[in-house]
Design a protein around this motif. Structure first.
Motif, PDB file in Angstrom:
ATOM      1  N   VAL A  44       0.953  -1.165  -0.095  1.00  0.00           N
ATOM      2  CA  VAL A  44       0.041   0.053   0.037  1.00  0.00           C
ATOM      3  C   VAL A  44       0.821   1.209  -0.015  1.00  0.00           C
ATOM      4  CG1 VAL A  44      -1.570   1.271   1.479  1.00  0.00           C
ATOM      5  CG2 VAL A  44      -2.066  -1.123   1.059  1.00  0.00           C
ATOM      6  N   ASP A  45       0.570   2.319  -0.753  1.00  0.00           N
ATOM      7  CA  ASP A  45       1.136   3.542  -0.828  1.00  0.00           C
ATOM      8  C   ASP A  45       0.219   4.257  -0.228  1.00  0.00           C
ATOM      9  OD1 ASP A  45       3.440   3.027  -2.369  1.00  0.00           O
ATOM     10  OD2 ASP A  45       2.195   2.945  -4.171  1.00  0.00           O
ATOM     11  N   ARG A  46       0.722   5.419   0.756  1.00  0.00           N
ATOM     12  CA  ARG A  46      -0.060   6.217   1.571  1.00  0.00           C
ATOM     13  C   ARG A  46       0.401   7.750   1.701  1.00  0.00           C
ATOM     14  NH1 ARG A  46       0.186   4.191   7.690  1.00  0.00           N
ATOM     15  NH2 ARG A  46      -1.769   5.118   8.394  1.00  0.00           N
ATOM     16  N   THR A  47      -0.568   8.594   1.602  1.00  0.00           N
ATOM     17  CA  THR A  47      -0.400   9.950   1.905  1.00  0.00           C
ATOM     18  C   THR A  47      -0.982  10.463   3.091  1.00  0.00           C
ATOM     19  OG1 THR A  47      -0.354  10.321  -0.669  1.00  0.00           O
ATOM     20  CG2 THR A  47      -0.469  12.558   0.938  1.00  0.00           C
ATOM     21  N   LEU A  48      -0.256  11.199   3.793  1.00  0.00           N
ATOM     22  CA  LEU A  48      -0.478  11.814   5.054  1.00  0.00           C
ATOM     23  C   LEU A  48      -0.549  13.234   5.108  1.00  0.00           C
ATOM     24  CD1 LEU A  48      -1.144  10.378   7.984  1.00  0.00           C
ATOM     25  CD2 LEU A  48       1.122  11.192   8.416  1.00  0.00           C
ATOM     26  N   ALA A  49      -1.512  14.041   5.805  1.00  0.00           N
ATOM     27  CA  ALA A  49      -1.930  15.405   5.908  1.00  0.00           C
ATOM     28  C   ALA A  49      -2.290  15.747   7.319  1.00  0.00           C
ATOM     29  CB  ALA A  49      -2.483  16.012   4.925  1.00  0.00           C
ATOM     30  N   LEU A  50      -2.079  16.948   7.829  1.00  0.00           N
ATOM     31  CA  LEU A  50      -2.475  17.291   8.977  1.00  0.00           C
ATOM     32  C   LEU A  50      -3.848  18.113   9.037  1.00  0.00           C
ATOM     33  CD1 LEU A  50      -1.523  17.308  12.101  1.00  0.00           C
ATOM     34  CD2 LEU A  50      -0.901  19.983  11.636  1.00  0.00           C
ATOM     35  N   LEU A  51      -4.706  17.793   9.772  1.00  0.00           N
ATOM     36  CA  LEU A  51      -5.977  18.223   9.693  1.00  0.00           C
ATOM     37  C   LEU A  51      -6.071  19.371  11.234  1.00  0.00           C
ATOM     38  CD1 LEU A  51      -8.480  15.341   8.986  1.00  0.00           C
ATOM     39  CD2 LEU A  51      -7.633  17.169   7.093  1.00  0.00           C
ATOM     40  N   GLU A  52      -5.583  18.927  12.147  1.00  0.00           N
ATOM     41  CA  GLU A  52      -5.833  19.768  13.537  1.00  0.00           C
ATOM     42  C   GLU A  52      -4.634  19.465  14.147  1.00  0.00           C
ATOM     43  OE1 GLU A  52      -9.011  19.040  16.842  1.00  0.00           O
ATOM     44  OE2 GLU A  52      -9.838  20.010  15.013  1.00  0.00           O
ATOM     45  N   GLY A  53      -4.026  20.357  15.015  1.00  0.00           N
ATOM     46  CA  GLY A  53      -2.948  20.180  15.945  1.00  0.00           C
ATOM     47  C   GLY A  53      -1.601  20.831  15.639  1.00  0.00           C
ATOM     48  N   ALA A  54      -0.617  20.632  16.228  1.00  0.00           N
ATOM     49  CA  ALA A  54       0.647  21.314  16.157  1.00  0.00           C
ATOM     50  C   ALA A  54       1.463  20.568  15.226  1.00  0.00           C
ATOM     51  CB  ALA A  54       1.369  21.373  17.202  1.00  0.00           C
ATOM     52  N   GLY A  55       1.055  19.044  15.029  1.00  0.00           N
ATOM     53  CA  GLY A  55       1.884  18.451  14.154  1.00  0.00           C
ATOM     54  C   GLY A  55       2.535  17.364  14.664  1.00  0.00           C
ATOM     55  N   MET A  56       3.311  16.611  13.835  1.00  0.00           N
ATOM     56  CA  MET A  56       3.999  15.526  14.284  1.00  0.00           C
ATOM     57  C   MET A  56       5.574  15.038  13.252  1.00  0.00           C
ATOM     58  SD  MET A  56       1.864  11.878  12.913  1.00  0.00           S
ATOM     59  CE  MET A  56       0.996  12.060  11.460  1.00  0.00           C
ATOM     60  N   VAL A  57       6.296  14.501  14.252  1.00  0.00           N
ATOM     61  CA  VAL A  57       7.339  14.243  13.205  1.00  0.00           C
ATOM     62  C   VAL A  57       7.462  12.603  12.803  1.00  0.00           C
ATOM     63  CG1 VAL A  57       9.997  14.052  13.267  1.00  0.00           C
ATOM     64  CG2 VAL A  57       8.877  15.998  14.447  1.00  0.00           C
ATOM     65  N   LEU A  58       7.599  12.468  11.677  1.00  0.00           N
ATOM     66  CA  LEU A  58       7.722  11.047  11.154  1.00  0.00           C
ATOM     67  C   LEU A  58       9.173  10.465  10.773  1.00  0.00           C
ATOM     68  CD1 LEU A  58       4.797  10.222   8.597  1.00  0.00           C
ATOM     69  CD2 LEU A  58       4.746  10.140  11.020  1.00  0.00           C
ATOM     70  N   ASP A  59       9.441   9.307  11.230  1.00  0.00           N
ATOM     71  CA  ASP A  59      10.834   8.718  11.016  1.00  0.00           C
ATOM     72  C   ASP A  59      10.446   7.586  10.333  1.00  0.00           C
ATOM     73  OD1 ASP A  59      12.994   7.748  11.125  1.00  0.00           O
ATOM     74  OD2 ASP A  59      13.440   7.387  13.009  1.00  0.00           O
ATOM     75  N   ILE A  60      10.418   7.777   8.739  1.00  0.00           N
ATOM     76  CA  ILE A  60      10.310   6.557   7.993  1.00  0.00           C
ATOM     77  C   ILE A  60      11.657   5.974   7.566  1.00  0.00           C
ATOM     78  CG2 ILE A  60       9.342   5.998   5.654  1.00  0.00           C
ATOM     79  CD1 ILE A  60       7.869   8.998   5.928  1.00  0.00           C
ATOM     80  N   ALA A  61      11.575   4.464   7.694  1.00  0.00           N
ATOM     81  CA  ALA A  61      12.750   3.688   7.445  1.00  0.00           C
ATOM     82  C   ALA A  61      13.468   4.132   6.197  1.00  0.00           C
ATOM     83  CB  ALA A  61      12.421   2.385   7.547  1.00  0.00           C
ATOM     84  N   GLY A  62      14.589   4.467   6.147  1.00  0.00           N
ATOM     85  CA  GLY A  62      15.424   4.840   4.773  1.00  0.00           C
ATOM     86  C   GLY A  62      15.334   6.212   4.592  1.00  0.00           C
ATOM     87  N   ARG A  63      14.604   7.135   5.405  1.00  0.00           N
ATOM     88  CA  ARG A  63      14.534   8.626   4.711  1.00  0.00           C
ATOM     89  C   ARG A  63      15.039   9.253   6.207  1.00  0.00           C
ATOM     90  NH1 ARG A  63       8.645   9.926   1.756  1.00  0.00           N
ATOM     91  NH2 ARG A  63       8.795   7.983   0.548  1.00  0.00           N
TER      92      ARG A  63
END
Length: 195
Positions: A57-76
């Motif tokens: 599966v391919d995924r796209t993520l966007a913020l709707l509400e709040g301050a946000g988050m940091v994503l640690d994606i393997a290999g990036r």
């Protein structure tokens, strides 16, 4: 054209059991977390932790509400997801860890099984009448805040978190914001042989 009202969305546990996801739309209708062609949902994230894995599966993520988050994606390198950042596309089948920036958030998740469909996600802020090009096998317009009036023979109003689902026969739509509105335009195309 189909109207999807926020009050009618279906909620269910995350695949990893760590929270709750609210499903906006899924194909085929009624598909579960392991057998969808595509899925659009929102999730309330109350704390950091690992993302659920979705094979193929391919995924796209966007913020709707709040301050946000940091994503640690393997290999990036780690990447911040905030209201100022573009929607982030990444494979849903690689280890991914989230750290919240400052408290709970709500995010938008768009997922397509990569053998069956592809997708794009665009964030728009509109304050004047705007034409939206559909032009995909499935186009979803999610009104995040503000209110939108959809032009047509029978005008329709979208309130916060309502969505509009358009098929390929609707090439263009005219939206009239009742007040400035932030929305996401999600376009999904089926891969030949899987429609």
């Amino acid at each position: 054209m189909r109207i999807l009202r926020a009050a009618e969305y279906r909620s269910m546990p995350w695949k990893n059991g760590g929270g709750v996801t609210t499903e906006i739309a899924v194909s085929p209708p009624g598909a579960g977390l392991d057998d969808f062609d595509w899925r659009v949902s929102m999730a309330l994230v109350g704390g950091g932790g690992p993302f659920s894995g979705f094979a193929g599966v391919d995924r796209t993520l966007a913020l709707l509400e709040g301050a946000g988050m940091v994503l640690d994606i393997a290999g990036r390198l780690p990447v911040e997801i905030t209201n100022a950042s573009a929607p982030l596309a990444f494979p849903a089948d690689v280890p991914t860890q989230a750290t919240l920036i400052a408290g709970p958030i709500t995010d938008l998740n768009v997922m397509t099984h990569r053998a069956r469909a592809t997708h794009t996600v665009e964030r728009l802020l509109i304050s004047a009448p705007t034409k939206i090009r559909a032009g995909a096998d499935e186009t979803l317009i999610l009104c995040v805040d503000g209110e939108l009036r959809v032009a047509g023979a029978a005008p329709v109003e979208l309130r916060p978190l309502d969505a509009l689902s358009l098929g390929p026969q609707t090439p263009e739509l005219r939206l009239h914001p009742v007040r400035p509105a932030m929305l996401f335009v999600i376009r999904i195309d089926l891969i030949a042989g899987n429609d």
